[in-house]
Design an enzyme around this catalytic site. Sequence first.
Site, PDB file in Angstrom:
ATOM      1  N   GLU A 113       7.820  42.197  59.363  1.00  0.00           N
ATOM      2  CA  GLU A 113       7.073  43.700  58.797  1.00  0.00           C
ATOM      3  C   GLU A 113       7.891  44.497  59.023  1.00  0.00           C
ATOM      4  OE1 GLU A 113       4.545  41.688  61.991  1.00  0.00           O
ATOM      5  OE2 GLU A 113       6.042  41.896  62.024  1.00  0.00           O
ATOM      6  N   CYS A 151       8.385  45.205  66.271  1.00  0.00           N
ATOM      7  CA  CYS A 151       7.525  45.611  64.844  1.00  0.00           C
ATOM      8  C   CYS A 151       6.639  46.529  64.826  1.00  0.00           C
ATOM      9  CB  CYS A 151       7.180  44.024  64.337  1.00  0.00           C
ATOM     10  SG  CYS A 151       8.115  43.197  63.830  1.00  0.00           S
ATOM     11  N   CYS A 175       4.004  42.289  66.525  1.00  0.00           N
ATOM     12  CA  CYS A 175       4.828  42.742  67.890  1.00  0.00           C
ATOM     13  C   CYS A 175       4.783  43.680  68.456  1.00  0.00           C
ATOM     14  CB  CYS A 175       5.992  41.771  68.036  1.00  0.00           C
ATOM     15  SG  CYS A 175       7.402  42.293  67.289  1.00  0.00           S
ATOM     16  N   HIS A 204      11.834  40.682  61.762  1.00  0.00           N
ATOM     17  CA  HIS A 204      11.027  39.824  61.870  1.00  0.00           C
ATOM     18  C   HIS A 204      10.007  40.860  60.277  1.00  0.00           C
ATOM     19  CE1 HIS A 204       9.598  39.888  65.870  1.00  0.00           C
ATOM     20  NE2 HIS A 204      11.017  39.487  65.277  1.00  0.00           N
TER      21      HIS A 204
END
Length: 155
Positions: free
Chosen positions: A54, A85, A82, A52
């Site tokens: 991040e 993350c 999320c 992801h």
Amino acid sequence: MNNSFLQRAIELAKEHSFTGDKGPFGAVVVLDNKIIGEGWNQVVASKDPSAHAEVVAIRNACKNINSHELQNAEIYTSCEPCPMCLAAIYWARIEKVFYACDRHDAAEIGFDDNVIYDEFILPEENKKIKLVQAMRNEGLKIFENWKSNPKKIMY
């Protein structure tokens, strides 16, 4: 908050979302008012479900400053992190998160993390993924060795 850092995260999301194999998410890690790491969603492109924006930005920042911690840093991201993350942000010791879209906006385009949020509060017997403990004593031996290791570096 510095809008130019959030704008950069949004630009990364925009720039990398047109190929189709990268999602519409971007992030930058900032330390001492300077970008030290950037990332964008690479889940499909890298065949890595943890890639992801991040997480990629955190990995990049840690590599750039040669550290496993990002104390005093901030992260600017195009969307609310999320659960995975957010956990990575906590583990990295990042102090503040700034984001543009929220989890509800992400759900509207098919990125719905509510199943994960909902799982956190369910009783163990009702969770979709079962956690099964086994061989605890063998595992504890490793922990005991780690605890007494004078060379360990805590994180």
